[in-house]
Design a protein around this motif. Sequence first.
Motif, mmCIF file in Angstrom:
data_model
loop_
_atom_site.group_PDB
_atom_site.id
_atom_site.type_symbol
_atom_site.label_atom_id
_atom_site.label_comp_id
_atom_site.label_asym_id
_atom_site.label_seq_id
_atom_site.Cartn_x
_atom_site.Cartn_y
_atom_site.Cartn_z
ATOM 1 N N ALA A 271 0.817 -1.214 0.000
ATOM 2 C CA ALA A 271 0.000 0.000 0.000
ATOM 3 C C ALA A 271 0.853 1.267 0.000
ATOM 4 O O ALA A 271 1.705 1.453 0.874
ATOM 5 C CB ALA A 271 -0.928 0.005 1.210
ATOM 6 N N HIS A 272 0.615 2.125 -0.974
ATOM 7 C CA HIS A 272 1.275 3.427 -0.978
ATOM 8 C C HIS A 272 0.663 4.356 0.068
ATOM 9 O O HIS A 272 1.355 5.175 0.681
ATOM 10 C CB HIS A 272 1.146 4.082 -2.354
ATOM 11 C CG HIS A 272 1.799 3.315 -3.452
ATOM 12 N ND1 HIS A 272 1.160 2.303 -4.136
ATOM 13 C CD2 HIS A 272 3.048 3.410 -3.986
ATOM 14 C CE1 HIS A 272 1.981 1.802 -5.044
ATOM 15 N NE2 HIS A 272 3.126 2.449 -4.984
ATOM 16 N N GLU A 313 1.930 -1.226 15.097
ATOM 17 C CA GLU A 313 2.701 -2.231 14.367
ATOM 18 C C GLU A 313 2.919 -1.806 12.911
ATOM 19 O O GLU A 313 4.004 -2.009 12.346
ATOM 20 C CB GLU A 313 1.991 -3.579 14.426
ATOM 21 C CG GLU A 313 2.681 -4.689 13.652
ATOM 22 C CD GLU A 313 4.113 -4.962 14.128
ATOM 23 O OE1 GLU A 313 4.932 -5.418 13.285
ATOM 24 O OE2 GLU A 313 4.417 -4.712 15.313
ATOM 25 N N LEU A 314 1.902 -1.181 12.306
ATOM 26 C CA LEU A 314 2.070 -0.688 10.942
ATOM 27 C C LEU A 314 3.148 0.389 10.875
ATOM 28 O O LEU A 314 3.925 0.442 9.910
ATOM 29 C CB LEU A 314 0.748 -0.139 10.407
ATOM 30 C CG LEU A 314 -0.372 -1.146 10.144
ATOM 31 C CD1 LEU A 314 -1.594 -0.435 9.573
ATOM 32 C CD2 LEU A 314 0.079 -2.247 9.186
ATOM 33 N N SER A 315 3.189 1.256 11.878
ATOM 34 C CA SER A 315 4.206 2.312 11.875
ATOM 35 C C SER A 315 5.610 1.729 11.971
ATOM 36 O O SER A 315 6.566 2.295 11.428
ATOM 37 C CB SER A 315 3.948 3.289 13.025
ATOM 38 O OG SER A 315 4.258 2.714 14.283
ATOM 39 N N ARG A 316 5.751 0.592 12.631
ATOM 40 C CA ARG A 316 7.058 -0.070 12.711
ATOM 41 C C ARG A 316 7.463 -0.674 11.370
ATOM 42 O O ARG A 316 8.638 -0.745 11.024
ATOM 43 C CB ARG A 316 7.015 -1.165 13.779
ATOM 44 C CG ARG A 316 6.873 -0.644 15.217
ATOM 45 C CD ARG A 316 6.641 -1.775 16.181
ATOM 46 N NE ARG A 316 6.549 -1.307 17.559
ATOM 47 C CZ ARG A 316 5.859 -1.929 18.511
ATOM 48 N NH1 ARG A 316 5.213 -3.052 18.223
ATOM 49 N NH2 ARG A 316 5.825 -1.440 19.741
ATOM 50 N N ARG A 317 6.471 -1.128 10.618
ATOM 51 C CA ARG A 317 6.730 -1.782 9.333
ATOM 52 C C ARG A 317 6.819 -0.789 8.172
ATOM 53 O O ARG A 317 7.253 -1.160 7.086
ATOM 54 C CB ARG A 317 5.624 -2.791 9.032
ATOM 55 C CG ARG A 317 5.450 -3.893 10.057
ATOM 56 C CD ARG A 317 4.399 -4.902 9.589
ATOM 57 N NE ARG A 317 4.156 -5.946 10.579
ATOM 58 C CZ ARG A 317 3.501 -7.084 10.342
ATOM 59 N NH1 ARG A 317 3.029 -7.314 9.109
ATOM 60 N NH2 ARG A 317 3.325 -7.973 11.299
ATOM 61 N N LYS A 318 6.402 0.427 8.366
ATOM 62 C CA LYS A 318 6.268 1.393 7.281
ATOM 63 C C LYS A 318 7.611 1.692 6.611
ATOM 64 O O LYS A 318 8.619 1.926 7.268
ATOM 65 C CB LYS A 318 5.654 2.696 7.812
ATOM 66 C CG LYS A 318 5.311 3.710 6.719
ATOM 67 C CD LYS A 318 4.541 4.881 7.295
ATOM 68 C CE LYS A 318 5.453 5.884 7.954
ATOM 69 N NZ LYS A 318 6.184 6.693 6.944
ATOM 70 N N VAL A 325 -1.944 7.020 7.745
ATOM 71 C CA VAL A 325 -2.886 7.979 8.310
ATOM 72 C C VAL A 325 -3.714 7.283 9.383
ATOM 73 O O VAL A 325 -4.349 6.259 9.123
ATOM 74 C CB VAL A 325 -3.832 8.542 7.228
ATOM 75 C CG1 VAL A 325 -4.717 9.637 7.813
ATOM 76 C CG2 VAL A 325 -3.033 9.060 6.033
ATOM 77 N N GLY A 326 -3.712 7.855 10.584
ATOM 78 C CA GLY A 326 -4.513 7.322 11.670
ATOM 79 C C GLY A 326 -5.752 8.161 11.912
ATOM 80 O O GLY A 326 -5.860 9.290 11.425
ATOM 81 N N HIS A 347 3.949 7.475 15.499
ATOM 82 C CA HIS A 347 4.827 7.814 14.375
ATOM 83 C C HIS A 347 4.057 7.867 13.052
ATOM 84 O O HIS A 347 4.481 7.285 12.039
ATOM 85 C CB HIS A 347 5.975 6.801 14.276
ATOM 86 C CG HIS A 347 6.668 6.545 15.579
ATOM 87 N ND1 HIS A 347 7.481 7.481 16.183
ATOM 88 C CD2 HIS A 347 6.640 5.462 16.417
ATOM 89 C CE1 HIS A 347 7.941 6.982 17.324
ATOM 90 N NE2 HIS A 347 7.450 5.767 17.488
ATOM 91 N N LEU A 348 2.947 8.592 13.054
ATOM 92 C CA LEU A 348 2.089 8.683 11.884
ATOM 93 C C LEU A 348 2.485 9.857 11.013
ATOM 94 O O LEU A 348 3.063 10.844 11.480
ATOM 95 C CB LEU A 348 0.626 8.834 12.313
ATOM 96 C CG LEU A 348 0.091 7.770 13.278
ATOM 97 C CD1 LEU A 348 -1.337 8.109 13.699
ATOM 98 C CD2 LEU A 348 0.158 6.391 12.646
ATOM 99 N N ASP A 349 2.144 9.775 9.740
ATOM 100 C CA ASP A 349 2.328 10.917 8.848
ATOM 101 C C ASP A 349 1.204 11.933 9.039
ATOM 102 O O ASP A 349 1.443 13.139 9.012
ATOM 103 C CB ASP A 349 2.353 10.436 7.388
ATOM 104 C CG ASP A 349 3.509 9.506 7.113
ATOM 105 O OD1 ASP A 349 4.659 9.940 7.290
ATOM 106 O OD2 ASP A 349 3.269 8.350 6.727
#
Length: 402
Positions: A271-272, A313-318, A325-326, A347-349
């Motif tokens: 996913a972009h 967990e997604l932020s760690r893998r990003k 986006v949360g 750690h979200l954009d």
Amino acid sequence: MFAGRRVLVAVTGGIAAYKVCEVVSTLAQAGASVRVLLTEAAERFVSALTFATLARARAYTDADFWSAEHGAPLHIALGQWAEVILIAPVTAHTLARLALGLADDLLTNTVLASSAPILLAPAMNTQMWEQEPVAAHAQTLITRPRYHLSGPGRGRLACDAVGAGRLSEPAVLLRHLGSLLWSGGKQDLAGKTVLVTGGGTREFLDPVRFIGNPSSGRMGIELAAACAHRGGTVHLVLGPTHLEAPPEVDCHPVVGAAQMAQATFALFERAHLTFMAAAVADVRPSQIHIDKIPKNQLGNRLTLEPVEDILLELSRRKQPWQTLVGFAAQTGEDWLVPAAAKLKAKHLDWLVANRVDLQEQGFGGDNNQAMLLSSRGDMHAIPLMSKLEMAHRLLDRMETPA
């Protein structure tokens, strides 16, 4: 989002023309200025009088072709007036004429005299839709920037055939028209893969009881649709809901947080752009009981454990090329404080924060307002609007990298 907007609806000769009546009526009731144009064949199914009554305005037929409107030939006046054009149902014959650029009636002349985006909604027998020339004409049209395709859907047709060929439902057409009016038909997500989560999760205690929340999944659904309308390849991981997923997206239905985590992790690596709009449970029962627990024993049996933090967990893998986006549903006067903390901690954009304790917004409603926070420290207020409009507003703002 239709109030004051100018929509031209062109109806051609197919049995599904009756469904377009609901589209026209809904647009007019929503405050849109609607004009209806019928081909000669369309008049055999629904009368111009019917559409004129529903649109609260005159409906035009081929008999009007040589007339003028506001001092200009009718096809030029209508073509320049329209902000968006819906052609529904689109027959095989109409597809061919549009693909070849013919101008042999009021409809085709109006299309050529306009620069407005056009939403095509084909409807025909399955065998007809699957014929090579019909497919070629449809493909020719959607490669042109003005043209956008809705459907056809699958199911039982009026001829009793079962397969592709059903006209898109009115709600689907209306949502797509709303997107085109907002974006002008731009395809800024073409070539991008988008992941959206939506809805709540259900964490079962026994076969009849679960821990859940009031999320309907509407924000995630509208986000997924908006991204698809702008050219994205969209995956929607959707919790239990009474709402239907957009037909333009690949929907992955789930029930509990563990299922949502599994599906999200599997899709995230491609996913972009990822929108985590789902309202995932924070805790779940530590034990799922096979049989219903007697009411008088609930207090002794309800022990809880934390649910995996999917967003963290997604932020760690990003990866650097990915945007995450949360969403944060908050209450109270200091609702932005925990939202800002969540943006930083995970750690979200970007983070979309909204209050769910105010009337006419939040869980379950058609509308919402929010504050968009970026990792750079920017804050952008989004006023009360439909959730589809909010989805497009978020996408417009995120064109500038966080």
